[in-house]
Motif scaffolding. Sequence first.
Motif, PDB file in Angstrom:
ATOM      1  N   ARG A 185       0.800  -1.257   0.042  1.00 33.92           N
ATOM      2  CA  ARG A 185       0.253   0.008  -0.114  1.00 33.92           C
ATOM      3  C   ARG A 185       0.869   1.303  -0.119  1.00 33.92           C
ATOM      4  O   ARG A 185       1.728   1.390   0.928  1.00 33.92           O
ATOM      5  N   VAL A 186       0.711   2.144  -1.062  1.00 30.64           N
ATOM      6  CA  VAL A 186       1.775   3.104  -1.192  1.00 30.64           C
ATOM      7  C   VAL A 186       1.090   4.313  -1.788  1.00 30.64           C
ATOM      8  O   VAL A 186      -0.011   4.392  -2.352  1.00 30.64           O
ATOM      9  N   GLU A 187       1.638   5.590  -1.414  1.00 32.66           N
ATOM     10  CA  GLU A 187       1.229   6.944  -1.976  1.00 32.66           C
ATOM     11  C   GLU A 187       2.008   7.042  -3.207  1.00 32.66           C
ATOM     12  O   GLU A 187       3.016   7.530  -3.033  1.00 32.66           O
ATOM     13  N   PRO A 188       1.347   6.730  -4.420  1.00 35.18           N
ATOM     14  CA  PRO A 188       2.343   6.904  -5.600  1.00 35.18           C
ATOM     15  C   PRO A 188       2.513   8.486  -6.026  1.00 35.18           C
ATOM     16  O   PRO A 188       1.617   9.157  -5.844  1.00 35.18           O
ATOM     17  N   HIS A 189       3.932   8.621  -6.284  1.00 38.72           N
ATOM     18  CA  HIS A 189       4.176  10.193  -6.465  1.00 38.72           C
ATOM     19  C   HIS A 189       4.617  10.334  -8.027  1.00 38.72           C
ATOM     20  O   HIS A 189       4.285  11.459  -8.563  1.00 38.72           O
ATOM     21  N   HIS A 190       5.319   9.634  -8.382  1.00 39.80           N
ATOM     22  CA  HIS A 190       6.106   9.717  -9.670  1.00 39.80           C
ATOM     23  C   HIS A 190       6.276   8.484 -10.286  1.00 39.80           C
ATOM     24  O   HIS A 190       6.720   7.333  -9.917  1.00 39.80           O
ATOM     25  N   PRO A 232      -0.112  14.586  -1.169  1.00 41.15           N
ATOM     26  CA  PRO A 232       1.097  14.361  -1.457  1.00 41.15           C
ATOM     27  C   PRO A 232       2.278  14.976  -0.571  1.00 41.15           C
ATOM     28  O   PRO A 232       2.263  16.136  -0.275  1.00 41.15           O
ATOM     29  N   LYS A 233       3.320  14.103  -0.139  1.00 41.98           N
ATOM     30  CA  LYS A 233       4.344  14.672   0.417  1.00 41.98           C
ATOM     31  C   LYS A 233       5.415  15.135  -0.375  1.00 41.98           C
ATOM     32  O   LYS A 233       5.521  14.934  -1.648  1.00 41.98           O
ATOM     33  N   GLU A 234       6.185  15.883   0.197  1.00 44.38           N
ATOM     34  CA  GLU A 234       7.352  16.376  -1.020  1.00 44.38           C
ATOM     35  C   GLU A 234       8.546  15.512  -0.992  1.00 44.38           C
ATOM     36  O   GLU A 234       8.917  14.750   0.055  1.00 44.38           O
ATOM     37  N   ILE A 235       8.790  15.240  -2.109  1.00 47.92           N
ATOM     38  CA  ILE A 235      10.066  14.432  -2.468  1.00 47.92           C
ATOM     39  C   ILE A 235      11.366  14.927  -1.694  1.00 47.92           C
ATOM     40  O   ILE A 235      11.677  16.128  -1.848  1.00 47.92           O
ATOM     41  N   LEU A 293       8.314   3.289  -9.987  1.00 48.54           N
ATOM     42  CA  LEU A 293       7.570   4.077  -9.277  1.00 48.54           C
ATOM     43  C   LEU A 293       8.157   4.534  -7.966  1.00 48.54           C
ATOM     44  O   LEU A 293       8.686   3.944  -7.166  1.00 48.54           O
ATOM     45  N   VAL A 294       7.961   5.781  -7.683  1.00 49.87           N
ATOM     46  CA  VAL A 294       8.634   6.543  -6.561  1.00 49.87           C
ATOM     47  C   VAL A 294       7.334   6.705  -5.784  1.00 49.87           C
ATOM     48  O   VAL A 294       6.370   7.411  -6.164  1.00 49.87           O
ATOM     49  N   ALA A 295       7.299   6.161  -4.529  1.00 51.53           N
ATOM     50  CA  ALA A 295       6.223   6.197  -3.720  1.00 51.53           C
ATOM     51  C   ALA A 295       6.389   6.363  -2.235  1.00 51.53           C
ATOM     52  O   ALA A 295       7.595   5.863  -1.741  1.00 51.53           O
ATOM     53  N   TRP A 296       5.545   6.727  -1.336  1.00 48.81           N
ATOM     54  CA  TRP A 296       5.743   6.708   0.172  1.00 48.81           C
ATOM     55  C   TRP A 296       4.887   5.287   0.537  1.00 48.81           C
ATOM     56  O   TRP A 296       3.699   5.143   0.172  1.00 48.81           O
ATOM     57  N   ASP A 297       5.810   4.690   1.041  1.00 51.83           N
ATOM     58  CA  ASP A 297       5.303   3.463   1.623  1.00 51.83           C
ATOM     59  C   ASP A 297       4.600   3.378   2.900  1.00 51.83           C
ATOM     60  O   ASP A 297       5.135   3.672   3.749  1.00 51.83           O
ATOM     61  N   LEU A 298       3.199   3.188   2.782  1.00 53.42           N
ATOM     62  CA  LEU A 298       2.687   3.456   4.233  1.00 53.42           C
ATOM     63  C   LEU A 298       2.694   2.359   5.127  1.00 53.42           C
ATOM     64  O   LEU A 298       2.446   2.578   6.521  1.00 53.42           O
ATOM     65  N   GLU A 299       3.219   1.158   4.760  1.00 55.24           N
ATOM     66  CA  GLU A 299       3.553   0.058   5.883  1.00 55.24           C
ATOM     67  C   GLU A 299       4.842   0.351   6.421  1.00 55.24           C
ATOM     68  O   GLU A 299       5.189   0.087   7.814  1.00 55.24           O
TER      69      GLU A 299
END
Length: 324
Positions: free
Chosen positions: A174-179, A219-222, A189-195
């Motif tokens: 489960r991730v927040e996909p960013h780029h 979205p969070k900042e890279i 895929l660059v993403a924030w991993d929620l786990e």
Amino acid sequence: MATTTRLLNLLSLLQTRRDWPGAVLAERLDISHRTVRRDIDRLREMGYSIAATMGPDGGYRLDAGSELPPLLFDDDQVIALAVALQAAMLTGVGIEEDAVRALTTVRQVMPSRLRHRLDALTFTTVPTDSGGIDPVSPVVLVAISAAVRAREVLRFDYSNDHSTDTSEIAPPRRVEPHHLVTSKRRWYLVAWDLERDDWRIFRADRITPRTPNGPRFAPKEIPGGDVSEYVSARFKGSEHINKWPCNGKVVLHRPASYVLPFVGDGIVEDLGPEQCSLEAGSWSWTALAASFNRFDTDIDVVGPAELTHAFAQLAARNAATAAS
């Protein structure tokens, strides 16, 4: 003005801006308001979605439709499209056959002046030396890109290898996909991993999206603010800074012309017919020393001391291997 030419001119105008008052279209095309309305209806019959805009002037807007209508390109756009189709095999996406068929279709309807320009740009695409790369399904890329654009949590199964052992099925990521990024024929895929509560980079060819997507997110900042710099830094073993963690300089007893084709992002300085200096980086001192050895020549270490120590470690290991 012939009807076909007039329709093409009208379509070209509609593609250049969002809204066109009917009176302005009539003036630009030197036709009556009634003829504008008839031509708009003809374009609609051809598949173009053209909405009528309300207001004192009244007008028209070209919208996205349910089907792909005939397209109109200027000369430079046609050349750009044809060149992009020729280079499609370098994208790492399994669309090579489709690209060839599309290029053949485009070339068949090109006027001779454009065909001559394209022939002057004919080139052969040579894949980079990156064997073992599995092409990414366009369906997967579209699913990832849609989640990025909608800012929706993406759920997917992720394969770390090509093993067929399914005795242990991992839960979906489960991730927040960013780029969505591409580098050397691979898609990531660059993403924030929620786990894991941290940034992660996933290979797109190992992603199997699940549906539906999760909730929307802010979205969070890279890290560093630049996705290209961030990804390049991670590929070099650094968290945030786009540079190799280990950098050193040597003098190689080879001419610069011999070394230059193989240095990647290294810096070569010509020191004469039989010598050159090479400054390069790697993820570890031992890996850097080993990379200098690939030139099969005598090496003088300029620095730093860590690089000299790494050469000594390599020499000891190689001696032990030769004696075994």
